[in-house]
Design an enzyme around this catalytic site. Structure first.
Site, PDB file in Angstrom:
ATOM      1  CB  CYS A  70      39.127  37.583  47.181  1.00 43.03           C
ATOM      2  SG  CYS A  70      37.522  36.794  47.371  1.00 43.03           S
ATOM      3  CB  ILE A  85      36.458  33.954  51.980  1.00 39.63           C
ATOM      4  CG1 ILE A  85      37.526  33.213  52.809  1.00 39.63           C
ATOM      5  CG2 ILE A  85      35.331  34.463  52.874  1.00 39.63           C
ATOM      6  CD1 ILE A  85      38.346  34.111  53.712  1.00 39.63           C
ATOM      7  NE  ARG A  86      29.568  35.366  52.193  1.00 34.93           N
ATOM      8  CZ  ARG A  86      30.013  35.815  53.377  1.00 34.93           C
ATOM      9  NH1 ARG A  86      30.989  36.682  53.420  1.00 34.93           N
ATOM     10  NH2 ARG A  86      29.448  35.425  54.479  1.00 34.93           N
ATOM     11  N   GLY A 115      37.778  41.602  50.353  1.00 37.15           N
ATOM     12  CA  GLY A 115      36.812  42.413  51.078  1.00 37.15           C
ATOM     13  C   GLY A 115      35.498  42.357  50.320  1.00 37.15           C
ATOM     14  CD  GLU A 116      30.831  43.247  48.665  1.00 37.48           C
ATOM     15  OE1 GLU A 116      30.571  43.793  47.566  1.00 37.48           O
ATOM     16  OE2 GLU A 116      30.761  42.026  48.848  1.00 37.48           O
ATOM     17  CB  SER A 117      34.375  43.927  44.492  1.00 38.58           C
ATOM     18  OG  SER A 117      33.171  43.226  44.256  1.00 38.58           O
ATOM     19  CG  HIS A 152      41.524  35.631  50.804  1.00 42.57           C
ATOM     20  ND1 HIS A 152      41.385  36.996  50.906  1.00 42.57           N
ATOM     21  CD2 HIS A 152      40.317  35.156  50.427  1.00 42.57           C
ATOM     22  CE1 HIS A 152      40.144  37.342  50.613  1.00 42.57           C
ATOM     23  NE2 HIS A 152      39.469  36.240  50.317  1.00 42.57           N
ATOM     24  CD  GLU A 181      44.885  37.836  51.723  1.00 40.66           C
ATOM     25  OE1 GLU A 181      45.391  37.235  50.747  1.00 40.66           O
ATOM     26  OE2 GLU A 181      43.687  38.163  51.767  1.00 40.66           O
ATOM     27  NE  ARG A 200      30.462  41.172  43.336  1.00 41.50           N
ATOM     28  CZ  ARG A 200      29.336  41.495  43.970  1.00 41.50           C
ATOM     29  NH1 ARG A 200      28.220  41.716  43.317  1.00 41.50           N
ATOM     30  NH2 ARG A 200      29.327  41.590  45.277  1.00 41.50           N
TER      31      ARG A 200
HETATM   32  N1  GLN Z   1      32.289  38.321  47.329  1.00 44.07           N
HETATM   33  C1  GLN Z   1      33.137  39.477  47.533  1.00 44.07           C
HETATM   34  C2  GLN Z   1      32.920  40.533  46.455  1.00 44.07           C
HETATM   35  O1  GLN Z   1      32.115  40.360  45.604  1.00 44.07           O
HETATM   36  C3  GLN Z   1      34.594  39.072  47.572  1.00 44.07           C
HETATM   37  C4  GLN Z   1      34.888  38.248  48.791  1.00 44.07           C
HETATM   38  C5  GLN Z   1      36.310  38.337  49.287  1.00 44.07           C
HETATM   39  O2  GLN Z   1      37.071  39.231  48.918  1.00 44.07           O
HETATM   40  N2  GLN Z   1      36.658  37.473  50.205  1.00 44.07           N
HETATM   41  O3  GLN Z   1      33.544  41.547  46.486  1.00 44.07           O
END
Ligand code: GLN
Length: 204
Positions: free
Chosen positions: A85, A143-144, A53-55, A179, A181, A114
């Site tokens: 991630c 993914i990112r 997700g987004e940390s 990921h 999952e 990150r």
């Molecule tokens: N770039 C996101 C972060 O800094 C992580 C991306 C992801 O969980 N797919 O949290």
């Protein structure tokens, strides 16, 4: 019942991120998954998954819902935790480029960068040799994604890509930059479920 037959209760941090996919993967791996949004729900779990997700958002929400301290306490006390991630970032003792105010649960002696793979490579897949997982390479969906910049002596590197660790373990804490999952291959979740069984508490 022998340890191999227990169905451990594994929570999924559910304030943000790809929660549903982890619930399904854990179920397929022989665990009983539960969504965790509050400290009382965490208390009922033997282990926890922190999704992608987004940390920075996760960090803020964990504070707002009173989950950050209980998470740190349980992780310190030996609860198994698996982060993917953004979840990997949450398990890092140190982030190289945190947003202001961004905190982590910590517990893995590593420095994580990150969004490390850069813009042109924001998302990609790679076949990874994963130590401790039999049956061929694990398909890593990035993914990112972060990568691990450096690790302390107690950290085991389980998989690397492009010269950087992307799967690590320290004691009962497991983290992947990718990921599992999302692929339908439940071997990493099965590895984590086995770690939870070996920790010896089914959560009930
Ligand atoms: N770039 C996101 C972060 O800094 C992580 C991306 C992801 O969980 N797919 O949290």
């Amino acid at each position: 019942m022998s340890a191999a037959e227990t169905t451990p209760v594994i929570g999924v941090f559910a304030l943000q991120g790809d929660v549903r996919e982890h619930l399904a993967a854990l179920r397929a791996a022989g665990a009983e998954p539960r969504e965790v949004r509050r400290p009382g729900e965490l208390a009922e779990c033997a282990a926890l998954v922190i999704p992608g997700g987004e940390s920075t958002t996760m960090s803020k929400l964990a504070h707002a819902f009173g989950l950050m301290e209980p998470l740190r306490e349980r992780a310190r006390a030996g609860m198994p935790v698996y982060g993917t991630c953004a979840g990997m970032i949450m398990l890092a003792d140190k982030i190289l480029d945190p947003r202001s105010g961004q905190e982590t649960v910590g517990g893995i002696d590593m420095i994580v960068r990150r969004n490390a793979f850069g813009r042109q490579n924001e998302s990609f897949e790679a076949a990874l040799d994963f130590a401790g997982i039999d049956g061929g390479p694990v398909e890593g969906v990035f993914i990112r994604a972060p990568w691990v910049e450096s690790t302390g002596a107690g950290v085991e590197v389980l998989a690397s890509w492009d010269g950087h660790p992307v799967a690590v373990r320290q004691g009962r804490l497991l983290a992947t930059a990718f990921h599992p999952e999302l692929t339908g291959d439940h071997r990493v979740h099965a590895l984590f479920t086995a770690m939870v069984r070996a920790a010896g508490d089914s959560g009930r």
